[in-house]
Motif scaffolding. Structure first.
Motif, mmCIF file in Angstrom:
data_model
loop_
_atom_site.group_PDB
_atom_site.id
_atom_site.type_symbol
_atom_site.label_atom_id
_atom_site.label_comp_id
_atom_site.label_asym_id
_atom_site.label_seq_id
_atom_site.Cartn_x
_atom_site.Cartn_y
_atom_site.Cartn_z
ATOM 1 N N GLY A 184 -6.618 -5.745 0.904
ATOM 2 C CA GLY A 184 -8.063 -5.559 0.917
ATOM 3 C C GLY A 184 -8.779 -6.255 -0.209
ATOM 4 O O GLY A 184 -9.999 -6.416 -0.166
ATOM 5 N N THR A 185 -8.025 -6.702 -1.254
ATOM 6 C CA THR A 185 -8.669 -7.362 -2.391
ATOM 7 C C THR A 185 -8.800 -8.854 -2.186
ATOM 8 O O THR A 185 -9.552 -9.520 -2.874
ATOM 9 N N ILE A 222 -2.881 -0.083 0.966
ATOM 10 C CA ILE A 222 -4.324 -0.153 0.729
ATOM 11 C C ILE A 222 -4.565 -0.066 -0.773
ATOM 12 O O ILE A 222 -4.071 0.835 -1.450
ATOM 13 N N ASP A 223 -5.349 -0.992 -1.297
ATOM 14 C CA ASP A 223 -5.605 -1.024 -2.728
ATOM 15 C C ASP A 223 -6.316 0.252 -3.177
ATOM 16 O O ASP A 223 -7.156 0.813 -2.470
ATOM 17 N N SER A 268 -8.641 0.699 -5.142
ATOM 18 C CA SER A 268 -10.092 0.614 -5.300
ATOM 19 C C SER A 268 -10.835 1.197 -4.100
ATOM 20 O O SER A 268 -11.973 1.659 -4.232
ATOM 21 N N PHE A 269 -10.203 1.188 -2.924
ATOM 22 C CA PHE A 269 -10.838 1.771 -1.738
ATOM 23 C C PHE A 269 -10.594 3.280 -1.645
ATOM 24 O O PHE A 269 -11.312 3.990 -0.947
ATOM 25 N N ILE A 317 -13.124 7.689 -2.015
ATOM 26 C CA ILE A 317 -13.180 7.834 -0.563
ATOM 27 C C ILE A 317 -13.823 9.160 -0.140
ATOM 28 O O ILE A 317 -14.349 9.300 0.962
ATOM 29 N N SER A 373 -17.753 8.160 -0.596
ATOM 30 C CA SER A 373 -18.246 6.872 -0.098
ATOM 31 C C SER A 373 -17.848 6.703 1.360
ATOM 32 O O SER A 373 -16.665 6.558 1.672
ATOM 33 N N SER A 433 -18.662 4.178 3.168
ATOM 34 C CA SER A 433 -18.269 2.779 3.410
ATOM 35 C C SER A 433 -16.790 2.576 3.101
ATOM 36 O O SER A 433 -16.072 1.915 3.856
ATOM 37 N N ASN A 434 -16.310 3.154 1.986
ATOM 38 C CA ASN A 434 -14.887 3.046 1.671
ATOM 39 C C ASN A 434 -14.042 3.744 2.722
ATOM 40 O O ASN A 434 -12.974 3.272 3.115
ATOM 41 N N ILE A 482 -13.784 1.529 5.657
ATOM 42 C CA ILE A 482 -12.853 0.417 5.431
ATOM 43 C C ILE A 482 -11.424 0.890 5.595
ATOM 44 O O ILE A 482 -10.595 0.251 6.258
ATOM 45 N N VAL A 483 -11.100 2.053 4.987
ATOM 46 C CA VAL A 483 -9.751 2.590 5.098
ATOM 47 C C VAL A 483 -9.405 2.887 6.550
ATOM 48 O O VAL A 483 -8.313 2.584 7.040
#
Length: 855
Positions: free
Chosen positions: A745-746, A764-765, A767-768, A772, A775, A777-778, A781-782
Motif C-alpha cells: 500500500g505504500t 497491509i502497512d 500506516s493504514f 482504522i 478513519s 477512508s483507511n 482502503i483496508v
C-alpha cells in the motif's frame, strides 16, 4: 708489375690464414667451455626446480589445510565431537581430499592427540595417527600450536607404508585471537610420495625419472640430488635425470664450426686473388662513389617527403615527383619561383645555413613552416636544407620538405581526448584536477570563492539494465547537455566516471544562488527523456562544498563534496546538501559501526526474536516473523534499524541473511508442523545470482518443509529490476517456499504487481491500520485490499495492531491474519516456546475475546 696495393694484399692474406685459424681454434675452445657451463647450470637449475616443485606441493596442501582448519564451521562441527555427517557425508573433510588433492590420509585429533576421525585412501577408517607417526606425533602437534599464532601449520617428513610422506598439522580454531589450545582439536593431512605423484610432479617441472628415498643418501655424479630434512621426521633424498643440453649442443655445432673454418680459409685464398683486381678498379670508382655518398648523406639527413633544389637566391630548380602528390600543384608552376613564397618562411633562415661552417658536421634542425595546397587547405611542414658548394662558393641549396599535417592534427586530437570524456565531450577527471590545481594556484578567497558540486544520477542503473547501455549513453549525453546549459562560460563541467559528474562554479555566489542553480539542474535532469520510443525519468543528488570555507585544496574539496553527496542520497535522493563538518563525523561513526558489524558476524553476536502472527478472528497462533537483534558488547542490544542500513551498503547483509535464514529455519523445526516462519529478505540479495542456491541449501541443511517458510520482500525489489525479479521469484516458488509482499500500500505500483508476481501473501502497512477505528477512508482502503487479496487467493495480514479496537475492526473487515504489539511483542526463543505451549488451549477453545499472553 704488381702494384704496392697488391703486394700489401699478398702479405696480408698470409696473416689472414693465421688469424682465421686462431679465431676458429679459440671459438672451438669457447664452445667446449660454454657447453660444460650449460650442463653445470642446467644441473643447478633442475635442483632449484626440484626444490620449487616440493615447495609448490607443500604450499598447495598447506593452503587447503589452513582453509579447512581456520574455519568457524569446522570448529563448530569438530570442537567437542566430530559431526561425521558434516565431515564425511557432506564431503567437508571427506573423499574429495583424496580425489581432488591426493591427500592419502585426513585425520581430526582431539586436544589430547587421540584420533577422533580418519579418512584413509578416500574412505572412512578407524586408524590412529600415532600408528604412522609414533612418538613424533606429540612434537608435531606442539609445532602446530606454536605456528597457529601466526596462522601457520606444522609439517614434517615421515616413513609411512615404506614410502616417504609429508605430514601437515594445523589447529582447528574459530578465529585468530582464540589461543586456548587445551580445547582445540587438530586437523592432519598425510601426503604419501607415491611413484604416481612423483611422476606427475616431475612432468610439471621437467624432472624426468623423479624418485624419493628415505634417508640422506650421497649425491650421484650422473643424477642431480636434493635432500630435505624435517624435525621431527626423517630426511628424504630425491633423484632425477638431466639430459645434458651442452653435450647435444657440442655435437651439433662442432662439425659446423670445423666446416666454417675450412670455408673461411678457402675464402681468404680466393679473396687474395680478387683483391688485386679490385685495387685496380678502386681508383676508377672512387670519384663516382664520393659523389654518390655526398648525395646519399644529403637525402638521409632530411626527413624525406619531397625533394627540392634551388639556386643561391632560393629560386626552385628541381622538384621531385612527390611534390605534385602532396601539394596538388604542378612542378612547372613553381620551378623558377622562390621557395619561401610557397612555404612562407623568412628567406634569411635558409641563408643562415650557408654561413654554418661545413666542418661543423652537425645535423641541422628542420625549419617549421606552413603552406596552402592547391585546395587551399592549410598544411604544416618541416623544411630541411643544406648548401650546395661549388669551387668554394655557394651555388644553391638542396633539401626536403616533410608534410607533418596529420601528425600535428593527431597530436591535437590526442591532447583533446586526454582532457575530455569520450562519450559526453565534458572534461574528464584529469582535466578537472588540472583545472582545480590552476584555480587554487591563482588564489581562492572569500571574494573569489569556488563551489564544487558533486552530482550523481538516481535510478540510472535500471535504464542500463532494462534498455541497454546504448540508451544509458544517450541519457548521459542528455544530462551533459543539461549541465553545460546550466553553468556560465568560466565554469567547468566534468564527468569523472559512470553516472558521476563534478561542476566547478566560480564567482561570489550566496547559498541561495547556489541552491537555485542546483535546483535548476535537478529540474532539467528530472524532465522526461524520450529515448528510442521509451519515456525515461531519472533524478540526481547533489553534494556541495565551497573553498575556502570548507577546504583549501582540491583533494579536500572533492572529498567534502562527496560526503555531502552521500548525505543527499541518504536524505531520499533527488535533493541537495551543503557540506557541514558534522557530516564527516557521521561518516567516521558509520565506518566504525561497519568494523564492529564485521567483528559481530565473526563472533556471532546476533540472536533472533519472533513476533507471532495470529488468525484475525480466532486469535489462533499461525506462526511468527523472525527479527534479528545485535547483542553489541558495548552499545547493548541493537534493533535492526540501527545496523541493517550499514550492512546493506557494505555487502555484509549477505552473511547476516545467511545466518538469519539458517537460525530461523533451525528453530522452526522445533515448532508445531502447522506454524510458519517468516523471514525478511534485503533488496540487495535480489541483485545476486546465488539467492535461490542459498535458500535451497538452508532448506536441505535444516530439513524444514519449504511450505512453512515465508520470504518477505518489499516493493523496492520490483522497482530496481522488474523482469529479473519476476524470474528469480519463479525459481523461489519452485523450491516450495511462500512469498509475501511487505508494507503493501505504500508503493505506487503495488496493485499491478499482485497480478504479475507469484505472491502468496501481502501485509497491509501499519500506516493504514493505525487509525482504522476513526478513519473511514483507511477502513475502506483496508477493506479493498482484503477483497482484492481474496480475489487473487492471497493471504492478507494486517501489521501494527496496537489496540483491541483495531483488532476488532480488522476482524470485522474479514482480514485473514493480524500481527502487532496488542497481540504480542517480539519474543525470545524461550518465551515464544512458552507462548506455543499456552496457545494450545486457546486454539482449542477458539475464544476470540481472550486477552493474549504478554511478556
Amino acid at each position: 708489375m704488381p702494384t704496392q696495393l697488391n703486394r700489401v694484399a699478398r702479405q696480408a692474406s698470409l696473416g689472414f690464414f693465421a688469424l682465421v685459424t686462431l679465431i676458429f681454434t679459440l671459438a672451438g675452445w669457447m664452445l667446449f667451455d660454454l657447453c660444460a657451463r650449460i650442463d653445470e647450470q642446467q644441473r643447478h637449475h633442475s635442483e632449484a626446480d626440484a626444490q620449487r616443485a616440493l615447495e609448490t606441493r607443500l604450499d598447495r596442501l598447506g593452503r587447503v589445510l589452513t582453509d579447512y582448519s581456520f574455519w568457524m564451521e569446522a570448529y563448530a562441527r569438530t570442537s567437542k565431537k566430530v559431526d561425521v555427517n558434516w565431515a564425511y557425508e557432506e564431503d567437508n573433510v571427506g573423499p574429495s581430499l583424496y580425489s581432488d588433492y591426493g591427500v592419502n590420509g585426513a585425520f581430526i585429533l582431539a586436544p589430547n592427540g587421540v584420533t577422533r576421525y580418519a579418512v584413509v585412501g578416500g574412505g572412512r577408517s578407524k586408524m590412529q595417527l600415532d600408528t604412522w607417526l609414533g612418538d613424533d606425533q606429540a612434537t608435531l602437534l606442539a609445532q602446530a600450536r606454536e605456528r597457529s599464532l601466526k596462522d601457520g601449520h606444522a609439517q614434517g617428513y615421515f616413513l609411512i607404508e615404506g614410502k616417504p610422506a609429508s605430514v601437515m598439522v594445523a589447529v582447528i580454531r574459530p578465529d585468530a585471537t582464540y589461543q586456548d589450545f587445551k580445547r582445540l582439536s587438530y586437523m592432519v593431512f598425510v601426503d604419501i610420495l607415491t611413484p604416481d605423484k612423483l611422476a606427475q610432479l616431475g612432468q610439471l617441472f621437467d624432472l624426468h625419472g623423479l624418485t624419493a628415498q628415505p634417508g640422506a643418501l650421497p649425491a650421484l655424479a650422473e643424477r642431480p640430488t636434493l635432500v630435505v630434512r624435517s624435525d621431527p621426521g626423517i630426511a628424504v633424498t630425491f633423484h632425477w635425470l638431466v639430459h645434458g643440453m651442452g653435450q647435444r649442443l657440442l655435437a651439433q655445432f662442432l662439425p659446423l664450426l670445423a666446416t666454417m673454418c675450412g670455408l673461411a680459409l678457402l675464402l681468404v685464398w680466393y679473396l687474395r686473388r680478387r683483391i688485386a683486381l679490385a685495387a685496380r678498379q678502386t681508383d676508377v670508382a672512387e670519384d663516382a662513389l664520393r659523389h654518390s655518398e655526398q648525395r646519399f648523406r644529403t637525402v638521409s639527413e632530411a626527413s624525406s617527403d619531397w625533394i627540392w633544389e634551388s639556386d643561391a637566391e632560393q629560386r626552385l630548380a628541381y622538384l621531385s615527383e612527390r611534390f605534385v602528390a602532396v601539394t596538388g600543384f604542378s612542378r612547372e608552376a613553381w620551378l623558377g619561383r622562390p621557395l619561401h613564397e610557397l612555404l612562407g618562411y623568412p628567406p634569411s633562415q635558409v641563408e643562415e645555413v650557408a654561413r654554418t661552417p661545413l666542418a661543423a658536421g652537425r645535423s641541422r634542425r628542420p625549419l617549421p613552416c606552413e603552406m596552402r595546397d592547391a585546395q587551399a587547405k592549410l598544411r604544416y611542414c618541416q623544411l630541411s636544407a643544406q648548401p650546395i658548394i661549388s669551387g668554394g662558393l655557394l651555388a644553391g641549396f638542396r633539401g626536403t620538405v616533410c608534410d607533418v599535417t596529420e601528425e600535428i592534427e593527431a597530436k591535437a586530437r590526442i591532447e583533446h581526448i586526454s582532457q575530455h570524456d569520450a562519450l559526453t565531450g565534458l572534461a574528464n577527471r584529469h582535466q578537472l584536477h588540472r583545472y582545480l590545481a590552476q584555480r587554487f594556484a591563482e588564489g581562492v578567497s572569500a571574494s573569489q570563492p569556488l563551489h564544487l558540486l558533486a552530482l550523481d544520477l538516481d535510478r540510472f542503473k535500471p535504464v542500463n539494465d532494462s534498455l541497454g547501455h546504448g540508451a544509458g549513453d544517450q541519457v548521459l549525453c542528455q544530462v551533459a547537455r543539461e549541465l553545460r546549459a546550466s553553468v556560465r562560460e568560466g565554469d567547468l563541467v566534468a564527468r569523472i566516471g559512470g553516472d558521476e559528474f563534478v561542476i566547478a562554479v566560480n564567482g561570489c555566489l550566496s547559498a541561495e544562488q547556489v541552491s537555485l542553480l542546483c535546483n535548476r539542474m535537478l529540474e532539467g535532469i528530472g524532465r522526461t527523456m524520450r529515448i528510442d520510443e521509451h519515456d525515461i525519468n531519472i533524478g540526481a543528488s547533489v553534494g556541495i562544498a565551497q573553498a575556502p570555507q570548507d577546504g583549501h585544496s582540491a583533494e579536500d574539496l572533492l572529498r567534502y563534496a562527496d560526503i555531502a553527496l552521500y548525505e543527499a542520497k541518504a536524505a531520499g535522493r533527488n535533493t541537495l546538501r551543503f557540506y557541514e563538518p558534522t557530516m564527516n563525523q557521521r561518516i567516521l561513526a558509520r565506518r566504525q559501526l561497519e568494523t564492529e558489524l564485521r567483528l559481530g558476524l565473526q563472533r556471532l553476536e546476533f540472536e533472533l526474536d519472533f513476533q507471532p502472527r495470529f488468525d484475525a478472528s480466532s486469535q489462533r497462533l499461525l506462526g511468527a516473523e523472525a527479527l534479528v537483534r545485535w547483542n553489541h558488547p558495548i552499545r547493548g542490544r541493537l534493533a535492526p534499524a540501527e545496523f541493517i542500513g550499514v550492512a546493506e551498503e557494505t555487502g555484509l547483509i549477505l552473511g547476516l541473511s545467511d545466518w538469519v535464514l539458517q537460525e530461523a529455519c533451525s528453530q522452526a523445526m522445533d515448532w508445531s508442523p502447522e506454524l510458519i516462519v517468516s523471514i525478511n529478505l534485503s533488496p540487495l540479495e535480489f541483485q545476486r545470482d546465488d539467492l535461490v542456491a542459498r535458500i535451497h541449501k538452508v532448506l536441505e541443511r535444516t530439513g524444514i518443509d519449504p511450505a512453512r517458510v515465508e520470504l518477505e520482500l518489499t516493493e523496492n525489489v520490483l522497482l530496481d529490476d522488474a523482469a529479473g525479479a519476476l524470474e528469480l521469484m519463479k525459481k523461489l516458488k519452485a523450491l516450495g517456499v511462500r512469498l509475501s509482499m511487505d508494507d503493501f500500500g505504500t508503493g505506487y505500483s503495488s496493485l499491478s504487481y499482485l497480478r504479475t508476481y507469484p505472491f502468496d501473501c501481502l501485509k497491509i502497512d501499519r500506516s493504514f491500520v493505525s487509525n482504522i477505528e476513526v478513519s473511514e477512508s483507511n477502513a475502506a482502503i483496508v477493506e479493498a485490499i482484503v477483497s482484492m487479496g481474496r480475489a487473487l487467493s492471497l493471504t492478507v495480514v494486517a501489521e501494527g495492531i496496537e489496540t483491541a479496537g483495531q483488532l476488532a475492526r480488522i476482524a470485522d473487515l474479514k482480514c485473514d491474519q493480524a500481527q502487532g504489539f496488542h497481540l504480542q511483542r517480539p519474543l525470545s526463543q524461550a518465551r515464544f516456546a512458552a507462548l506455543r505451549e499456552q496457545s494450545q488451549p486457546r486454539e482449542a477453545s477458539n475464544d476470540a475475546s481472550r486477552t493474549p499472553v504478554t511478556y
